[in-house]
Design a protein around this motif. Structure first.
Motif, PDB file in Angstrom:
ATOM      1  N   THR A  66      18.100  42.554  47.297  1.00 55.83           N
ATOM      2  CA  THR A  66      17.383  41.591  46.709  1.00 55.83           C
ATOM      3  C   THR A  66      18.356  40.106  46.097  1.00 55.83           C
ATOM      4  O   THR A  66      19.329  40.346  45.484  1.00 55.83           O
ATOM      5  N   ARG A 109       8.700  37.745  44.548  1.00 55.53           N
ATOM      6  CA  ARG A 109       8.351  38.913  45.319  1.00 55.53           C
ATOM      7  C   ARG A 109       7.322  38.653  46.440  1.00 55.53           C
ATOM      8  O   ARG A 109       6.368  38.221  45.835  1.00 55.53           O
ATOM      9  N   THR A 138       8.439  44.799  44.590  1.00 55.25           N
ATOM     10  CA  THR A 138       9.472  44.734  43.533  1.00 55.25           C
ATOM     11  C   THR A 138      10.512  45.639  43.822  1.00 55.25           C
ATOM     12  O   THR A 138      10.320  46.998  44.422  1.00 55.25           O
TER      13      THR A 138
END
Length: 396
Positions: free
Chosen positions: A29, A136, A192
């Protein structure tokens, strides 16, 4: 941007896929990421097109339409006003022992009647521990076929979560009425990587409802047929051409329809590459029907005014077809004249020519941006590509 790969009224018409393929890539991420809504997610996550946490997404083959689409005559009169709410503050999150990035919900739509307008209301709220800190990739789809190797899902809406604040959007889905009929399964996906106890937020609470106003639309949709289910198309690698991931399709035109359109979602992902593609490079995309090309620059430079307000992060920057905290606008093409006198639509997809010289197997590593090296590290440098899904809509 995080790059992960894995994302009836009366009759049901099934179009079998000639073959299937899948592909998985990983990344970490970095603040604006997402997995394909039609493929497996990273970190062992579940695909919206899969019933298991590590299943591969299904994609269709050349020369056929994919999965199953809705079709029906809709000859009855206007339907009764109604609201269908499949998701109501439904939690989405990810922890090491609980993956709720993909959630299915049953929905019961009116089986008969025409609707002047169907509006999808979708909103995100923060759980008690706060919203996810990152933007996201997310989607809402309809499951049309179950398969252990990967379910077939038609994407109804694509959106991107904001940086740690709530958001809401409305989307006109009147043209998708042939799908939104009878008993169906809807699938929501938010890529997520946080959950309860994370210092970066607890995830999201999702609300989705369909407001259906009885009446007769300007054009009555009679069929929705998937052309390309949600899939990742790698960009700029000569060894993996666009047509390999999104093969040209030859789709029989639905009976009872007199006009036709294509409805697509396309967003670019990956950074640190040559020209900082595909999230931050502007490119022309082409859908060719028969011999007629339809071109569009997939680019959003209005994020500062259209995305959810009150965010932190880089939400104001232009991107390839999306903004953090905004819904993705469908690209719709009317192509009736292109198929006049024929019984099928031959559809092909392509993107402007480009080679990413900043990739691990490049003969000469150059052109990298953001200080990246040629290896994909899942952070500063992620593989460039596009998330694509397309359906054909027939109108009476």
């Amino acid at each position: 941007m995080r790059s992960t790969r894995a994302l009836l009224p009366l009759l049901l018409v099934v179009f079998a896929a000639a073959c299937s393929s899948s592909e998985t890539s990983r990344g970490s991420t970095t603040g604006s990421g997402g997995a394909s809504p039609g493929s497996t997610t990273g970190s062992g996550g579940a695909s919206p097109n899969s019933t298991t946490g590590s299943g591969e997404g299904a994609s269709g083959g050349a020369g056929s339409a994919e999965g199953a689409g809705g079709a029906g005559g809709m000859v009855e009169g206007p339907g009764t006003d109604t609201t269908v709410t499949p998701f109501d503050k439904t939690p989405f999150y990810f922890t090491s022992d609980d993956d709720r990035r993909v959630v299915d919900a049953p929905a019961s739509f009116p089986s008969t009647g025409t609707y002047e307008r169907i509006t999808l209301h979708l909103s995100l709220e923060c759980p008690p521990g706060g919203c996810d800190s990152w933007a996201r990739l997310a989607s809402l789809g309809l499951v049309t076929a179950k398969d252990p190797a990967g379910d077939t899902v038609i994407e109804l809406m694509r959106f991107f979560t904001p940086y740690r604040v709530g958001a809401s959007w409305d989307l006109d889905v009147t043209d998708l009425r042939p799908l939104l009929a009878g008993e169906v399964t809807l699938r929501a996906f938010i890529d997520t990587t946080v959950g309860p106890g994370s210092p970066y937020g607890d995830g999201w609470l999702l609300h989705a409802s369909f407001d259906m106003k009885g009446g007769v639309p300007a054009k009555i949709p009679v069929a929705v047929i998937p052309v390309w289910s949600p899939r990742r198309v790698v960009y700029g690698d000569p060894a993996r051409p666009i047509a390999g991931a999104a093969p040209p399709a030859d789709i029989p035109l639905p009976a009872g329809a007199s006009s036709f359109a294509l409805r697509s979602f396309i967003t670019g992902h990956g950074q640190g590459n040559a020209d900082n593609c595909a999230e931050f490079c502007e490119r022309e995309h082409t859908l060719t029907v028969g011999a007629v090309p339809h071109a569009e620059r997939i680019w959003r430079d209005d994020c500062a005014t259209t995305a959810a307000p009150g965010q932190q992060g880089t939400y104001r920057y232009p991107r390839a077809g999306w903004c953090p905290g905004a819904d993705v606008r469908p690209w719709t093409i009317e192509f009736t004249a292109d198929v006049a006198g024929t019984g099928a639509a031959k559809v092909a997809y392509d993107v402007a020519g480009y080679e990413n010289t900043c990739r691990p197997d490049s003969p000469s590593c150059d052109g990298c941006t953001l200080g990246a090296g040629c290896a994909y590290d899942g952070g500063t440098h992620t593989e460039p590509g596009y998330e694509l899904s397309t359906v054909l809509i027939g109108y009476r």
